[in-house]
Design an enzyme around this catalytic site. Structure first.
Site: not given
Ligand code: PNW
Length: 507
Positions: A38, A58, A71, A96, A142, A186-187, A329, A331, A399
């Site tokens: 990223q 690509h 890129d 991180r 990741h 990661n995830e 992580n 959100y 995260e």
């Molecule tokens: C994370 N959801 O992904 C990733 O680890 C990061 O790379 C990404 O940029 C960031 O969140 C923001 O999107 C997620 O469905 C994917 O709740 C899905 C979810 C949350 C985070």
């Protein structure tokens, strides 16, 4: 008269003793997070080979919302000193980031052939952080699998655990003298469900019937092998910790009915229990209710056996307990119904297997990302639930963050509001006894947001992707976060005086 005097006394007392401030512990690690693909760019330089995101962007550019790719991204491969300068501006304790597998091992099947230029880059990055007392927290994977391994089936190849262990050893050998916090994956949900069981992340395989489940099995075995490689051969001298990061949003029942409560439990098992239970639960193995549903539906449809694979006893024991900490992580949240708000899912698939509906109240504020709403108390709900389910576990929030649109500018009060609320929720969880060691804000800076390209921005720093230098400028939320990190207190009224960053003495 007496009453007035009494009220006056109370007011005076309140002034003399302002309400008890809730503080984060001094050793709580505040940081920010990013990931290699990223931010790094330098996709084809100094020996690096293609990974699945290079390959997909690509060969199928149309799958990315703005047809963009990583890129160049924020060009951190060349801008890493500025990145560390931003960490110093923020005064954060930890950072991180993730290693790019194909930058370190251009031929992942030949782990003896290490790419020195790749090692040098990460050494420079890590040493620059350490120079200023910033603790590196490094993710091994990741989402950027070397394309060569994808050509061989990627996570669905039973050899995957060995490939990952080989790579992990190279990482520990080269960086473990200085990196003391490793995260294997990661995830897993986003890797397995989104990449294999559907088509919302590379390699967009869309093998809906078995992709998620098979990937989960080999990912977990790879994780456990990498964990024990560390524990047996590196930890005794390097003395660090190795964990895994699992996306753990909150899924509560829409109503108190037994059906909705069971539906929410199935949803939690499908979203994160599938990956967390085998490692952190007392019984080990995949979650029971979910396994039962998948087995029953598979047999009903005429499959010879469950579409969810089994672990042998030996495998189950290897995976069980294979983490020093749980990286969360987090959100957002959703409310889960057994009967309402269902949408169409391919049959068979993980979502058809659990067959539940999702509701998000319209009063939950929208971000720029359709999946990300501002849900009250969701950190507290998720963390206390995880703590009760997996007692004695050490947690890091690896995260947490908020997105806006590219033209939102530098005044991002919605992001500050989100961070303050989330961090208050972290304090609530700490007070409830959850062992949370640190918090990484996603993200230090704007970056390539996967399928959304550069259309959604998560940065505390704005990045001007049109400029040659990929200029980074702090948003208002960067100042708000900096003040929280400095004072260890969330002041709801704090307003930065001007938006110029400086570096505090001692950092
Ligand atoms: C994370 N959801 O992904 C990733 O680890 C990061 O790379 C990404 O940029 C960031 O969140 C923001 O999107 C997620 O469905 C994917 O709740 C899905 C979810 C949350 C985070």
């Amino acid at each position: 008269m007496k009453l007035i005097l009494y009220i006056g006394l109370i007011i005076a007392a309140c002034h003399a003793h302002p309400r008890q401030e809730r503080r984060f512990p001094d050793d709580f690690l505040f940081g920010t997070a990013t990931a290699a693909y990223q931010i790094e760019g330098g996709y084809n330089v100094d020996g690096k080979t293609d990974n699945i995101w290079d390959h997909m962007t690509h060969t199928k550019p149309h799958v990315i919302k703005d047809m963009s790719n990583g890129d160049i991204a924020a060009n951190s491969y060349y801008n890493y000193k500025r990145d560390v300068e931003m960490m110093r501006e923020l005064g954060i304790d930890a950072y991180r980031f993730s290693f790019s597998w194909s930058r370190i091992l251009p031929n992942p099947l030949a782990p003896y052939n290490v790419n020195q230029a790749g090692i040098d880059f990460y050494n420079n990055y890590i040493n620059e952080m350490l120079k200023y007392n910033i603790t590196p927290m490094a993710t091994l994977y990741h989402w950027d699998l070397p394309q060569k391994l994808q050509d061989l089936g990627g996570f669905l190849n039973p050899l995957f655990p060995e490939w990952f262990e080989d790579y992990a050893r190279v990482v520990y050998e080269n960086f473990g003298d200085r990196v003391k916090l490793f995260i294997t994956f990661n995830e897993p949900r986003e890797i397995c469900f989104e990449g294999y069981g559907s088509s919302t992340k590379a390699p967009i395989l869309n093998v809906t019937d078995v992709g998620t489940y098979l990937c989960a099995k080999y990912l977990l075995l790879g994780h456990a092998k990498a964990y024990y490689a560390y524990v047996n051969d590196f930890k005794p001298t390097q003395q660090g910790q190795c964990g895994i990061t699992i996306s753990s949003n909150w899924f509560g029942p829409l109503t108190d009915s037994e059906e909705d409560q069971f539906a929410a439990e199935l949803k939690r098992q499908a979203e994160w229990g599938l990956y967390a239970d085998p490692i952190f639960s007392e019984e080990g193995g995949f979650p029971k209710e979910l396994s039962d549903v998948v087995a029953r539906k598979s047999l009903d449809m005429g499959y010879k056996e469950s579409r969810m694979p089994e672990f042998t006893d030996e495998e189950r024991q290897l995976i069980q307990g294979s983490a020093d900490f749980f990286g969360v992580n987090h959100y957002t949240a959703s409310l889960i119904s057994a009967t309402e708000y269902k949408t169409f899912y391919p049959v068979p698939s993980l979502y058809a297997d659990i067959d539940v509906g999702i509701y998000r109240p319209p009063e939950w504020l929208d971000s720029a990302s359709d999946w990300l709403k501002f849900a009250p108390n969701s950190v507290y709900n998720a963390l206390t639930f995880l703590h009760n389910k997996y007692p004695n576990t050490e947690f890091y929030i690896t995260e947490n963050g908020w997105s806006n649109y590219p033209d939102a500018g530098l005044i991002d009060d919605d992001r500050s509001t989100y961070y303050r609320a989330a961090l208050n929720s972290v304090l609530d969880a700490l007070e409830a006894g959850v062992n949370i060691k640190g918090y990484m804000a996603w993200s230090l800076m704007d970056n390539f947001e996967w399928m959304e390209g550069y259309v959604e921005r998560f940065g505390l720093y704005e990045v001007d992707f049109t400029s040659e230098a990929k200029t980074r400028t702090p948003r208002k939320s960067a100042f708000v976060y900096k003040e929280i990190v400095r004072s260890r207190v969330i002041d709801p009224d704090y307003e930065p005086e001007n938006l110029t960053m400086w570096i505090d003495e001692g950092h």
